[in-house]
Design an enzyme around this catalytic site. Structure first.
Site, short mmCIF file in Angstrom:
data_model
loop_
_atom_site.label_atom_id
_atom_site.label_comp_id
_atom_site.label_asym_id
_atom_site.label_seq_id
_atom_site.Cartn_x
_atom_site.Cartn_y
_atom_site.Cartn_z
N CYS A 112 -40.40 -8.67 -14.29
CA CYS A 112 -41.05 -7.80 -15.28
C CYS A 112 -40.57 -8.13 -16.69
O CYS A 112 -39.47 -8.61 -16.88
CB CYS A 112 -40.71 -6.35 -14.99
SG CYS A 112 -41.21 -5.81 -13.36
N ARG B 220 -42.07 -15.37 -17.54
CA ARG B 220 -41.19 -14.72 -16.56
C ARG B 220 -41.90 -14.49 -15.22
O ARG B 220 -41.25 -14.19 -14.23
CB ARG B 220 -40.73 -13.35 -17.11
CG ARG B 220 -39.84 -13.47 -18.32
CD ARG B 220 -39.67 -12.14 -19.02
NE ARG B 220 -38.88 -11.19 -18.25
CZ ARG B 220 -37.56 -11.12 -18.30
NH1 ARG B 220 -36.89 -11.95 -19.05
NH2 ARG B 220 -36.90 -10.21 -17.61
N TRP C 191 -43.95 -7.56 -12.24
CA TRP C 191 -43.83 -8.47 -11.10
C TRP C 191 -43.45 -7.59 -9.92
O TRP C 191 -42.37 -7.00 -9.90
CB TRP C 191 -42.75 -9.51 -11.40
CG TRP C 191 -42.58 -10.54 -10.34
CD1 TRP C 191 -43.38 -11.62 -10.12
CD2 TRP C 191 -41.53 -10.61 -9.36
NE1 TRP C 191 -42.90 -12.35 -9.06
CE2 TRP C 191 -41.77 -11.75 -8.56
CE3 TRP C 191 -40.42 -9.81 -9.06
CZ2 TRP C 191 -40.95 -12.12 -7.51
CZ3 TRP C 191 -39.61 -10.19 -8.01
CH2 TRP C 191 -39.87 -11.33 -7.26
N ASN D 114 -37.88 -2.51 -16.33
CA ASN D 114 -37.63 -3.81 -15.71
C ASN D 114 -36.38 -3.63 -14.86
O ASN D 114 -35.38 -3.08 -15.33
CB ASN D 114 -37.40 -4.85 -16.81
CG ASN D 114 -36.86 -6.15 -16.27
OD1 ASN D 114 -37.00 -6.46 -15.09
ND2 ASN D 114 -36.23 -6.93 -17.13
N GLY D 115 -36.43 -4.07 -13.62
CA GLY D 115 -35.27 -3.94 -12.75
C GLY D 115 -35.61 -3.17 -11.49
O GLY D 115 -36.78 -3.04 -11.14
N GLU E 44 -24.39 -35.26 -5.92
CA GLU E 44 -25.03 -34.93 -7.19
C GLU E 44 -24.34 -35.67 -8.33
O GLU E 44 -24.99 -36.17 -9.25
CB GLU E 44 -25.02 -33.41 -7.39
CG GLU E 44 -25.54 -32.92 -8.73
CD GLU E 44 -26.97 -33.31 -9.05
OE1 GLU E 44 -27.70 -33.80 -8.17
OE2 GLU E 44 -27.36 -33.16 -10.22
N LYS F 6 -26.22 -38.27 -10.85
CA LYS F 6 -26.20 -38.15 -12.32
C LYS F 6 -25.78 -39.47 -12.94
O LYS F 6 -26.39 -39.94 -13.89
CB LYS F 6 -25.21 -37.07 -12.79
CG LYS F 6 -25.59 -35.63 -12.67
CD LYS F 6 -26.73 -35.16 -13.52
CE LYS F 6 -28.03 -35.46 -12.89
NZ LYS F 6 -28.65 -34.58 -12.01
N GLU G 90 -28.52 -42.12 -12.58
CA GLU G 90 -29.73 -41.81 -13.35
C GLU G 90 -29.60 -42.18 -14.83
O GLU G 90 -30.53 -42.74 -15.40
CB GLU G 90 -30.01 -40.29 -13.29
CG GLU G 90 -30.76 -39.83 -12.06
CD GLU G 90 -31.01 -38.33 -12.07
OE1 GLU G 90 -32.11 -37.91 -11.71
OE2 GLU G 90 -30.09 -37.56 -12.45
N HIS H 291 -15.31 -46.10 7.46
CA HIS H 291 -16.40 -46.58 8.30
C HIS H 291 -17.36 -47.47 7.51
O HIS H 291 -18.56 -47.49 7.79
CB HIS H 291 -17.15 -45.39 8.91
CG HIS H 291 -16.29 -44.56 9.82
ND1 HIS H 291 -15.80 -45.03 11.02
CD2 HIS H 291 -15.77 -43.31 9.68
CE1 HIS H 291 -15.06 -44.10 11.60
NE2 HIS H 291 -15.02 -43.05 10.79
N LYS I 141 -39.38 -36.34 -15.38
CA LYS I 141 -38.81 -35.01 -15.17
C LYS I 141 -39.46 -34.32 -13.98
O LYS I 141 -38.81 -33.66 -13.18
CB LYS I 141 -39.01 -34.18 -16.44
CG LYS I 141 -38.39 -32.81 -16.40
CD LYS I 141 -36.90 -32.92 -16.54
CE LYS I 141 -36.18 -31.62 -16.19
NZ LYS I 141 -34.81 -31.86 -15.77
C1 G6P Z 1 -37.32 -35.83 -10.42
C2 G6P Z 1 -36.33 -35.42 -11.50
C3 G6P Z 1 -35.07 -34.85 -10.86
C4 G6P Z 1 -35.40 -33.72 -9.92
C5 G6P Z 1 -36.46 -34.12 -8.88
C6 G6P Z 1 -36.98 -32.91 -8.14
O1 G6P Z 1 -36.80 -36.89 -9.70
O2 G6P Z 1 -36.00 -36.53 -12.31
O3 G6P Z 1 -34.18 -34.39 -11.87
O4 G6P Z 1 -34.25 -33.30 -9.26
O5 G6P Z 1 -37.58 -34.71 -9.54
O6 G6P Z 1 -37.65 -32.08 -9.05
P1 G6P Z 1 -37.88 -30.55 -8.84
O7 G6P Z 1 -38.65 -30.12 -10.05
O8 G6P Z 1 -38.69 -30.40 -7.57
O9 G6P Z 1 -36.55 -29.89 -8.73
#
Ligand code: G6P
Length: 608
Positions: free
Chosen positions: A2, A27, A74, A99-100, A481, A485, A488, A504, A603
């Site tokens: 909301c 939102r 919402w 809201n809430g 992760e 990073k 990438e 292994h 992205k």
């Molecule tokens: C692309 C982006 C990543 C992201 C992935 C999944 O590879 O570069 O940063 O983790 O998509 O995207 P999503 O929007 O589904 O989290």
């Protein structure tokens, strides 16, 4: 979720309210409404669907007047419908937006019904309107009525209230849900997010939990939770804070790393109150679904997949039901076996990733329910799922995901608690987990202080072509992760292994050209990890260890150690992520790559 907008001005406010609602559309919502006071009468319009439908209705039936409140709803209590849309009224004289979640609305509703109040909606909000009316009938003024009403409410909320007998006053209160006051010149405003008010002011006053504020056109008075007059500072919004601008930061990625303390607050707001989780934040149908779930299937891509991997550890440990995790591009193309009572949990920052959407569509008719954890309300994934939980991280511009990932982890911890509660997680454990989550904003702020030492550490990587990340248990996905990073944005080839797998295979690669980064667990596995690290050192490998504050790993030749501040163990995956983000950022800067838009990557991957 909301959204609230309110205004008191010497000019008509309907247009301001509508524009504010448009700016809160991000939102997510299913209906919109507005009430404006004009010459002793409150006129109200509500429409199901888009804000534009409300705007069209306003064209037909203008709402003149300089005092008004508006809302995007919402649904949590009761279906999306005009009757359930806000504002809610008690009689003709009082209107409320909310809201809430009012957790104890059922007993309050019964009490009010017994006293003759007739409810016209299924919402929890209508209780607030009638409670206020009852207090007013008892001789209290609007502020006292609001104070007495708040004392009866359990849950998290932000409220806006107007009354025909106080035509120059807008009342507001907040506890656990966002609300900001916009300070104008001869006019004042309220909203769930300052973005809603930027067309009318750039000066804002932030209310604290339990505050009540009375707004007049040229005056604002605030009382704190104890009823004492309180001063709240007015701050000026710098346009550079706009999420699409880098401001003082060199790259969006760094800005987004630094935003994480605030993002932690945003993802928790309205979801926890008084030491426990508000299950309704998942939507009205969530309780019944969580009751019946016998296993969870998580599907996601990229960084979101790593968040899912962390959740598997949490769900199996705290909920005690099986949890499978798979990358969407694999899942969608194989004949998966899913028991009927499976909850399909999709994770996506964008909500538009083609493989994740395809996976959802492929099995949604074969599972108990679907839940999307997502950063974009109104995205395809959210629209097509039964339940959703927004991560509220704000737009993420850097291609390498940072704040979206940590906000997913928080949303997943909330989901785990919600599931656990229906499967035997004790009240004490829930309180403990929620208390830990409440520490997150402050904790991430402390972690940012490691930026300097991590920048220094990054120099060791600038000339390297490969790196190995090691983690165990719930920190194994965090190591994954970290490796993602680094590859990438710095284009250094990086792989993550569960530390126990080292001998292994990957140990064969270790020499002085292969830096090894370890995220050191605090649990009983520390000694095992230390043994793995010895194996690396024995082969001339250089070690970079991120360790808990109380861990006995000392720096020595070839072993670099950064200790994190003291933190509750359950937060390890979130906390250990941040230094790894900073490490890859600084390595990429040293290497001179395009940090925000790394080569070949997008992205949002909306094609296969
Ligand atoms: C692309 C982006 C990543 C992201 C992935 C999944 O590879 O570069 O940063 O983790 O998509 O995207 P999503 O929007 O589904 O989290």
């Amino acid at each position: 979720m909301c959204g609230i907008v309110g205004a008191i001005a010497a000019r008509p406010v309907a247009g301001i309210l509508l524009e504010g609602l448009r700016r809160l559309e991000y939102r997510g919502y299913d209906s919109a409404g507005m009430a404006v006071l004009d010459q002793g009468t409150i006129n109200r319009l509500r429409r199901i669907g888009k804000v534009q439908a409300l705007a069209d209705a306003c064209e037909q039936q203008p709402l003149p007047g300089g005092l008004g409140i508006a809302h995007t709803r919402w649904a949590t209590h009761g279906k999306p419908s005009e009757q359930n849309a806000h504002p809610h009224m008690s009689g003709e004289g009082l209107a409320v937006v909310h809201n809430g979640i009012i957790e104890n609305f059922e007993p309050l509703k019964q009490e009010l019904q017994q006293q003759g109040y007739v409810f016209t909606s299924e919402t929890d909000t209508e209780v607030v309107a009638h409670l206020l009316d009852r207090e007013l009938q008892g001789g209290f003024d609007l502020r006292a009525a609001l104070r007495n009403t708040l004392a009866r409410l359990a849950g998290a909320f932000a409220l806006g209230v107007i009354h025909v007998d106080q035509p120059h006053q807008l009342l507001t209160a907040r506890k656990g849900s966002p609300l900001v006051i916009g300070v104008g010149i001869g006019e004042n405003f309220i909203a769930s997010d300052q973005l809603a008010l930027l067309p009318v002011t750039d000066r804002f006053m932030y209310l604290e939990d339990g505050d009540i504020a009375l707004l007049e056109a040229d005056h604002i008075q605030v009382w704190d939770a104890q009823g004492q007059v309180a001063e709240r500072a007015v701050t000026t919004f710098e346009r550079s804070q706009g999420s699409a601008e880098k401001g003082e930061f060199r790259h969006f990625m760094l800005k987004e790393i630094y935003e994480q303390p605030r993002v932690m607050q945003a993802v928790l707001e309205g979801r926890i109150a008084s030491g426990h989780l508000l299950e309704q934040a998942f939507g009205a149908a969530a309780g019944a679904v969580f009751d019946q779930v016998k296993q969870v299937q998580i599907v996601a891509c990229g960084t979101s997949f790593h968040a899912g991997m962390v959740a598997k550890y949490w769900i199996e440990e705290w909920v005690g039901i099986p949890c499978m995790v798979e990358v969407a591009s694999e899942f969608r193309y194989r004949p998966v076996v899913l028991p009927r009572d499976t909850l399909l949990l999709t994770l996506s920052q964008s909500g538009e990733t083609a493989d994740t959407l395809a996976a959802l569509r492929a099995v949604q008719d074969r599972v108990l329910a679907t839940l999307a954890i997502c950063n974009v309300p109104g995205s395809s994934l959210v629209r097509e799922s039964d339940l959703s939980l927004m991560t509220n991280a704000g737009p993420e511009i850097g291609v390498a995901s940072t704040k979206a990932f940590t906000s997913q982890l928080v949303a997943l911890m909330l989901t785990t608690i919600a599931l656990g509660r229906r499967h035997g997680l004790s009240g004490e454990r829930e309180t403990e987990l929620v208390a830990a989550l409440e520490q997150l904003p402050g904790l991430l702020q402390q972690l940012l202080a490691l930026d300097g030492p991590i920048e220094e550490m990054s120099a060791h990587f600038a000339e390297k072509h490969h790196a190995l990340f090691l983690g165990r248990n719930v920190l194994y996905p965090v190591a994954m992760e970290g490796a993602l990073k680094l590859k990438e944005i710095s284009y250094i080839h990086a792989e993550a292994y569960p530390a126990g797998e080292l001998k292994h295979g990957p140990l064969a690669l270790v020499d002085k050209e292969m830096p090894v980064i370890a995220v050191a667990p605090r649990n009983g596995m520390l000694d095992k990890l230390k043994a793995n690290l010895q194996e690396v050192r024995a082969r001339g490998g250089e070690l970079f260890v991120f360790a808990g504050c109380d861990q006995s790993i000392q720096a020595q030749e070839g072993v670099h150690v950064i200790h994190l501040p003291a933190l509750p163990a359950v937060l390890d995956p979130i906390a250990f992520t941040l230094p790894l983000q900073l490490l890859s950022y600084h390595v990429a800067v040293l290497k001179g790559t395009d940090v925000d838009q790394p080569r070949n990557l997008a992205k949002s991957v909306t094609v296969e």
